[in-house]
Design a protein around this motif. Structure first.
Motif, PDB file in Angstrom:
ATOM      1  N   ILE A 228      14.580  10.296  36.560  1.00 12.06           N
ATOM      2  CA  ILE A 228      15.240  10.047  37.845  1.00 12.06           C
ATOM      3  C   ILE A 228      16.108   8.776  37.806  1.00 12.06           C
ATOM      4  O   ILE A 228      17.132   8.693  38.474  1.00 12.06           O
ATOM      5  N   PHE A 229      15.706   7.799  36.987  1.00 13.92           N
ATOM      6  CA  PHE A 229      16.499   6.580  36.856  1.00 13.92           C
ATOM      7  C   PHE A 229      17.119   6.455  35.470  1.00 13.92           C
ATOM      8  O   PHE A 229      17.636   5.406  35.105  1.00 13.92           O
ATOM      9  N   ASN A 230      17.009   7.503  34.677  1.00 18.58           N
ATOM     10  CA  ASN A 230      17.419   7.404  33.276  1.00 18.58           C
ATOM     11  C   ASN A 230      18.749   8.114  33.046  1.00 18.58           C
ATOM     12  O   ASN A 230      18.812   9.345  33.101  1.00 18.58           O
ATOM     13  N   PRO A 231      19.824   7.368  32.780  1.00 14.96           N
ATOM     14  CA  PRO A 231      21.135   7.999  32.607  1.00 14.96           C
ATOM     15  C   PRO A 231      21.151   9.004  31.457  1.00 14.96           C
ATOM     16  O   PRO A 231      21.903   9.976  31.496  1.00 14.96           O
ATOM     17  N   ALA A 232      20.309   8.794  30.446  1.00 13.40           N
ATOM     18  CA  ALA A 232      20.283   9.730  29.322  1.00 13.40           C
ATOM     19  C   ALA A 232      19.810  11.107  29.767  1.00 13.40           C
ATOM     20  O   ALA A 232      20.104  12.113  29.120  1.00 13.40           O
ATOM     21  N   LEU A 233      19.079  11.184  30.879  1.00 16.17           N
ATOM     22  CA  LEU A 233      18.569  12.467  31.367  1.00 16.17           C
ATOM     23  C   LEU A 233      19.283  12.900  32.655  1.00 16.17           C
ATOM     24  O   LEU A 233      18.787  13.738  33.397  1.00 16.17           O
ATOM     25  N   GLY A 234      20.445  12.318  32.903  1.00 18.97           N
ATOM     26  CA  GLY A 234      21.199  12.714  34.096  1.00 18.97           C
ATOM     27  C   GLY A 234      20.775  11.980  35.359  1.00 18.97           C
ATOM     28  O   GLY A 234      21.198  12.316  36.453  1.00 18.97           O
ATOM     29  N   GLY A 235      19.918  10.979  35.219  1.00 18.30           N
ATOM     30  CA  GLY A 235      19.490  10.206  36.390  1.00 18.30           C
ATOM     31  C   GLY A 235      20.414   9.027  36.645  1.00 18.30           C
ATOM     32  O   GLY A 235      21.366   8.807  35.894  1.00 18.30           O
ATOM     33  N   ASP A 236      20.111   8.257  37.686  1.00 16.40           N
ATOM     34  CA  ASP A 236      21.013   7.189  38.086  1.00 16.40           C
ATOM     35  C   ASP A 236      20.297   5.833  38.060  1.00 16.40           C
ATOM     36  O   ASP A 236      19.444   5.573  38.909  1.00 16.40           O
ATOM     37  N   PRO A 237      20.639   4.970  37.090  1.00 14.97           N
ATOM     38  CA  PRO A 237      19.983   3.663  37.052  1.00 14.97           C
ATOM     39  C   PRO A 237      20.324   2.786  38.253  1.00 14.97           C
ATOM     40  O   PRO A 237      19.533   1.930  38.640  1.00 14.97           O
ATOM     41  N   VAL A 238      21.505   3.020  38.846  1.00 14.30           N
ATOM     42  CA  VAL A 238      21.888   2.199  40.001  1.00 14.30           C
ATOM     43  C   VAL A 238      21.033   2.554  41.223  1.00 14.30           C
ATOM     44  O   VAL A 238      20.771   1.719  42.082  1.00 14.30           O
ATOM     45  N   LEU A 239      20.557   3.813  41.242  1.00 12.46           N
ATOM     46  CA  LEU A 239      19.670   4.214  42.336  1.00 12.46           C
ATOM     47  C   LEU A 239      18.435   3.316  42.344  1.00 12.46           C
ATOM     48  O   LEU A 239      17.940   2.925  43.408  1.00 12.46           O
ATOM     49  N   PHE A 240      17.958   2.984  41.145  1.00 10.82           N
ATOM     50  CA  PHE A 240      16.811   2.073  41.070  1.00 10.82           C
ATOM     51  C   PHE A 240      17.147   0.750  41.747  1.00 10.82           C
ATOM     52  O   PHE A 240      16.355   0.207  42.509  1.00 10.82           O
ATOM     53  N   GLN A 241      18.344   0.248  41.458  1.00 10.89           N
ATOM     54  CA  GLN A 241      18.730  -1.039  42.060  1.00 10.89           C
ATOM     55  C   GLN A 241      18.778  -0.948  43.583  1.00 10.89           C
ATOM     56  O   GLN A 241      18.335  -1.849  44.286  1.00 10.89           O
ATOM     57  N   HIS A 242      19.319   0.180  44.079  1.00  7.30           N
ATOM     58  CA  HIS A 242      19.358   0.361  45.537  1.00  7.30           C
ATOM     59  C   HIS A 242      17.943   0.354  46.109  1.00  7.30           C
ATOM     60  O   HIS A 242      17.658  -0.344  47.083  1.00  7.30           O
ATOM     61  N   PHE A 243      17.065   1.155  45.497  1.00  4.85           N
ATOM     62  CA  PHE A 243      15.687   1.223  45.986  1.00  4.85           C
ATOM     63  C   PHE A 243      15.029  -0.137  45.907  1.00  4.85           C
ATOM     64  O   PHE A 243      14.374  -0.591  46.833  1.00  4.85           O
ATOM     65  N   PHE A 244      15.209  -0.765  44.748  1.00  4.68           N
ATOM     66  CA  PHE A 244      14.524  -2.033  44.530  1.00  4.68           C
ATOM     67  C   PHE A 244      14.954  -3.063  45.566  1.00  4.68           C
ATOM     68  O   PHE A 244      14.132  -3.749  46.169  1.00  4.68           O
ATOM     69  N   TRP A 245      16.259  -3.192  45.792  1.00  2.53           N
ATOM     70  CA  TRP A 245      16.731  -4.214  46.722  1.00  2.53           C
ATOM     71  C   TRP A 245      16.536  -3.829  48.169  1.00  2.53           C
ATOM     72  O   TRP A 245      16.526  -4.683  49.045  1.00  2.53           O
ATOM     73  N   PHE A 246      16.384  -2.528  48.427  1.00  2.11           N
ATOM     74  CA  PHE A 246      16.078  -2.141  49.807  1.00  2.11           C
ATOM     75  C   PHE A 246      14.751  -2.768  50.224  1.00  2.11           C
ATOM     76  O   PHE A 246      14.551  -3.116  51.389  1.00  2.11           O
ATOM     77  N   TYR A 247      13.825  -2.905  49.265  1.00  2.00           N
ATOM     78  CA  TYR A 247      12.620  -3.686  49.532  1.00  2.00           C
ATOM     79  C   TYR A 247      12.873  -5.170  49.335  1.00  2.00           C
ATOM     80  O   TYR A 247      12.560  -5.991  50.187  1.00  2.00           O
ATOM     81  N   SER A 248      13.424  -5.509  48.172  1.00  2.00           N
ATOM     82  CA  SER A 248      13.339  -6.892  47.738  1.00  2.00           C
ATOM     83  C   SER A 248      14.261  -7.814  48.494  1.00  2.00           C
ATOM     84  O   SER A 248      14.030  -9.010  48.523  1.00  2.00           O
ATOM     85  N   HIS A 249      15.328  -7.281  49.113  1.00  2.00           N
ATOM     86  CA  HIS A 249      16.026  -8.228  49.966  1.00  2.00           C
ATOM     87  C   HIS A 249      15.268  -8.527  51.245  1.00  2.00           C
ATOM     88  O   HIS A 249      15.039  -9.691  51.545  1.00  2.00           O
ATOM     89  N   PRO A 250      14.822  -7.508  52.006  1.00  2.00           N
ATOM     90  CA  PRO A 250      13.952  -7.852  53.139  1.00  2.00           C
ATOM     91  C   PRO A 250      12.762  -8.712  52.703  1.00  2.00           C
ATOM     92  O   PRO A 250      12.302  -9.560  53.456  1.00  2.00           O
ATOM     93  N   ALA A 251      12.297  -8.494  51.458  1.00  2.00           N
ATOM     94  CA  ALA A 251      11.143  -9.269  50.996  1.00  2.00           C
ATOM     95  C   ALA A 251      11.416 -10.764  50.985  1.00  2.00           C
ATOM     96  O   ALA A 251      10.503 -11.553  51.206  1.00  2.00           O
ATOM     97  N   VAL A 252      12.668 -11.181  50.747  1.00  2.00           N
ATOM     98  CA  VAL A 252      12.902 -12.627  50.797  1.00  2.00           C
ATOM     99  C   VAL A 252      12.705 -13.145  52.226  1.00  2.00           C
ATOM    100  O   VAL A 252      12.377 -14.306  52.419  1.00  2.00           O
ATOM    101  N   TYR A 253      12.865 -12.261  53.211  1.00  2.00           N
ATOM    102  CA  TYR A 253      12.578 -12.682  54.587  1.00  2.00           C
ATOM    103  C   TYR A 253      11.097 -12.593  54.890  1.00  2.00           C
ATOM    104  O   TYR A 253      10.604 -13.295  55.772  1.00  2.00           O
ATOM    105  N   ILE A 254      10.369 -11.728  54.139  1.00  2.00           N
ATOM    106  CA  ILE A 254       8.897 -11.799  54.225  1.00  2.00           C
ATOM    107  C   ILE A 254       8.466 -13.190  53.787  1.00  2.00           C
ATOM    108  O   ILE A 254       7.512 -13.759  54.281  1.00  2.00           O
ATOM    109  N   MET A 255       9.223 -13.754  52.819  1.00  2.00           N
ATOM    110  CA  MET A 255       8.851 -15.062  52.302  1.00  2.00           C
ATOM    111  C   MET A 255       9.314 -16.193  53.226  1.00  2.00           C
ATOM    112  O   MET A 255       8.568 -17.131  53.463  1.00  2.00           O
ATOM    113  N   ILE A 256      10.542 -16.107  53.757  1.00  2.00           N
ATOM    114  CA  ILE A 256      11.072 -17.272  54.487  1.00  2.00           C
ATOM    115  C   ILE A 256      10.670 -17.274  55.964  1.00  2.00           C
ATOM    116  O   ILE A 256      10.485 -18.344  56.543  1.00  2.00           O
ATOM    117  N   LEU A 257      10.537 -16.107  56.599  1.00  2.00           N
ATOM    118  CA  LEU A 257      10.222 -16.104  58.044  1.00  2.00           C
ATOM    119  C   LEU A 257       8.935 -16.860  58.388  1.00  2.00           C
ATOM    120  O   LEU A 257       8.916 -17.638  59.348  1.00  2.00           O
TER     121      LEU A 257
END
Lengths: 542, 215
Positions: A228-257
């Motif tokens: 699913i994230f592997n370009p060699a198998l037709g997946g999209d590595p950038v999708l991983f980045q989208h998923f990851f940052w969809f959590y991890s950017h709000p997560a910096v506000y979990i830390m700072i709030l």
């Protein structure tokens, strides 16, 4: 003379079993405090090893591969095992129910479970360190994280499990704040610490499951090659980045709030002045929580995202700076004509104001598309997030720790040493990270093991700073631990606060309050209510 | 400290009254359901992206799923949602035996769902219609057909785990009902288990058309 009540949550009930199976939010908070401080130490040692290696260009202490593992572990441990749980799970657990006038959080067993899940997840992370630590960086970007031979699965499994503990804490706080407030405590009479944790909990609950599914898919990718994230198998590595940052950017506000939440509390109490713009601070926490979900794309300006998406994300990133700016102005306005006390918590609060403002403003630089192309993946980014995460959250955490320490233990640390240490922390921190801003803007890339000789001076300064910072933390550990045993009794209300946690004994009774407290005034009504801090009374009588 | 004597046994110490306890439990459950939706949200998002990338392949591949078995399973889950709702209704009126009956039927429906899923899975595995690198089937035209089966197996697999978790929860509620823990004054755990089960059902309601009825 201040006295410590014989029967308090620390002394009653007795025995190891009474701690391991405790449902008392204060004891769970304390257990969290010890656990996260342990990992702060581990992550800190990794940081010092990184800085030692970077003191001179070329290899002189660890190999390049070990270096990659060191910064991965430093990042992953500091984020997943230290900062994310730091304020909510330790100080939040200890103080939130007291502030609300509640006997406990809404789901005490879930609270204990969250601690055990944390320990269980931490065990996976520790196992990963022994079994050939991951070298992907804490972001686990695909496709490298699929290909590397290091222990990615155990570390991501650890992070996955830790996510549950984070969700359970958030869920517990949300329900506690909604349903367990003392009679008379309406939404806009809640202390701002509670508002901050409320906004944090929303993000924890909404964002963390997305990290869960992302890491689960990454694990499946490694175990079963699902593609699913592997370009060699037709997946999209950038999708991983989208998923990851969809959590991890709000997560910096979990830390700072939660850090902002502590500052809102402290700045009013230690200047004995009503907080300026209560409602705006409360709303801005919610605004940050909401906007934080819409800015993840600013981590991906150079990942092949469309120009239009880049522009929208850039705009939204500027936009999320607004509520943070509002908070800073309100805090400064609170100080104006206040009776400011230069106590240890207040010194950390001042440090926060300066460091967080620098961290926040440099975030705006990075949110600007064209500037980011230049600064992306340089030490400028490293310095920026250390200014927000460490200069912001960690400093606020220590501010809060010093503020509530006398409540937690009933005893006071040595204020003179504590103040000197606070100054050392401030100097050490700036010495570590200002050079990183400079060399970053000159093009020193992050995560590199070796560098050109032109950066050596800056790297040396940064390493000196890091060791000064490390020394200051060791001093802090010594005087805090010393105070647990030998500190002077602090009194129920050492700083003269108005919120409910100061109305019970220090340390609090196992049931928090002898009678259900009724909330009759606002949390910061210093204009109408006169309170004399116990510590100052003590000084006068001495 | 005086201990109020009129406190019922089911009321935990830190709540002031039963209403507060019930409202807290329900709010907690709704928040938990929200996290579940976001967990699946990632997969729905991945589905949307890969279907947009490979529309023809998705269309060709979906024909290899068994619509009849999928439909039967949909009906089975909807019926199980009805029975769990009836179980809640029964306990609200102190009809413990009926509650036990309906919870048992719900468990049987859930088991039926998993058995049918087992047959579907083993058929696919037998033919080599597997996710990612294990895909060996040759009869589907279009780019990267293994991606469809990655999406199919992760989505239905995660859902299947939730069905299993739901069975454990309902089984536990069933045991507690038999022991007589619940009655018209206190039935929040039954209600919460029901809420969870409805969500599991609801997710399948979306999975079925998205995977079995592509076009």
């Amino acid at each position: 003379m201040n006295i410590i009540p014989e029967k308090n949550y620390l002394t009653y009930p007795k025995g190891l079993k009474s701690w391991l199976f405790t449902l008392d939010h204060k004891r769970i908070g304390l257990m969290y405090l010890f656990a996260i401080m342990f990992f702060f130490l581990v992550g800190g040692i990794f940081a010092l090893m990184i800085r030692l290696e970077l003191f001179h260009p070329g290899q002189d202490f660890v190999s390049a591969d070990t270096y990659n593992q060191l910064f991965t572990l430093h990042g992953a441990i500091m984020i997943f095992l230290f900062i994310i749980p730091s304020i909510p799970a330790s100080l939040g657990n200890l103080i939130l129910p007291l502030m609300l006038g509640a006997k406990d959080v809404a789901f005490p067993r879930l609270n204990l479970a969250s601690w055990y899940i944390y320990v269980f997840g931490a065990m996976f992370a520790v196992y990963s360190m022994i079994a050939g630590a991951a070298d992907t960086g804490w972001t686990f970007y695909t496709p490298y994280s699929i290909e590397t031979n290091t222990a990615v699965i155990s570390l991501t499994t650890g992070a996955f499990i830790l996510g549950f503990s984070s969700i359970f804490t958030g869920l517990n706080f949300l329900v506690t704040i909604h349903k367990l407030r003392a009679p008379g405590m309406t939404w806009f009479k809640m202390p701002l610490f509670v508002w901050g944790l409320y906004a944090t909990s929303i993000i924890q609950v909404v964002a963390t499951p997305v990290l869960g599914i992302t890491l689960l898919l990454l694990i499946l990718e490694r175990v079963a090659g699902i593609g699913i994230f592997n370009p060699a198998l037709g997946g999209d590595p950038v999708l991983f980045q989208h998923f990851f940052w969809f959590y991890s950017h709000p997560a910096v506000y979990i830390m700072i709030l939660p850090g902002m939440a502590i500052i809102s509390e402290l700045i009013s109490v230690h200047s004995h002045k009503k907080i300026f713009g209560y409602k705006v601070i409360a709303y801005s926490s919610l605004a940050i929580a909401f906007i934080s979900f819409l800015v993840w794309g600013h981590h991906m300006f150079v990942s092949g995202q469309s120009e239009l998406a880049g522009m929208i994300f850039s705009f939204l990133t500027f936009f999320v700076g607004v509520p943070s700016g509002i908070k800073v102005f309100n805090w400064v306005a609170t100080l104006y004509k206040g009776a400011v006390r230069f106590t240890t918590p207040m010194l950390y609060t001042f440090a926060f104001l300066i460091l967080f403002t620098i961290g926040g403003l440099t975030g705006i630089f990075l949110g600007a598309l064209s500037v980011d192309i230049h600064l992306h993946d340089t030490y400028f980014v490293v310095a920026h997030f250390h200014y927000t995460m460490m200069g912001g959250t960690v400093i606020a955490f220590f501010a809060g720790l010093h503020h509530w320490w006398p409540k937690i233990w009933g005893r006071m640390y040595n204020e003179r040493i504590a103040k000197i240490t606070a100054v050392l922390v401030f100097i050490g921190f700036n010495l570590t990270f200002i050079p990183q801003f400079i060399m970053g803007s000159h093009g020193m890339p992050r995560r590199y093991f070796d560098y050109l000789p032109q950066y050596q001076g800056m790297h040396e300064l940064s390493t000196y700073g890091a060791y000064l910072l490390g020394t200051a933390f060791v001093i802090m550990a010594i005087y805090l631990i010393h105070s647990i045993f030998k500190g002077k009794p602090a009194g129920n209300n050492p700083w003269g606060g108005l919120t409910l946690e100061w109305q019970t004994t220090s340390p609090p009774d196992p049931h928090n309050f002898h009678e259900v407290p009724v909330w009759t005034h606002g949390p910061y009504d210093f204009d109408t209510i006169k309170v004399e801090p116990d510590l100052e009374k003590e000084l006068e009588t001495a | 400290m005086d201990v109020a004597t009129d406190r019922p046994a089911y009321l935990a110490e830190h709540f002031t009254d039963a209403e507060q306890q019930q409202e807290s439990a329900k709010l907690g459950m709704w928040v938990f359901l929200l996290t579940e939706i976001l967990l699946f949200g990632g997969l729905f998002c991945a589905y949307a992206i890969y279907r947009a990338w490979y529309p023809e392949m998705f269309h060709n591949a979906h024909k290899h799923l068994d619509v009849v078995l999928g439909s039967i399973n949909t009906v089975v889950l909807i019926l199980s949602s009805v029975t769990v709702a009836l179980a809640i209704h029964a306990i609200q009126h102190n009809k413990r035996k009926q509650t036990i009956l309906f919870l048992t039927i719900t468990l049987l429906f859930a088991a039926t769902f998993l058995v049918i899923k087992y047959f579907e899975y083993s058929h696919k595995i037998h033919l080599g219609m597997l996710p990612g690198k294990f895909y060996t089937y040759t009869g589907i035209e279009g780019t990267n057909p293994h991606i469809f089966f990655t999406v199919y197996f992760t989505m239905t697999g995660l859902h299947g785990l939730h069905v299993l978790a739901g069975m454990i929860v309902i089984g536990w509620i069933l045991i507690r009902t038999i022991k007589g823990h619940f009655h018209s004054e206190y039935y929040t755990p039954v209600e919460n288990a029901g809420l969870y089960w409805h969500l599991v059902d609801l997710i399948w309601i979306y999975l079925f058309p998205l995977l079995y009825l592509v076009g």
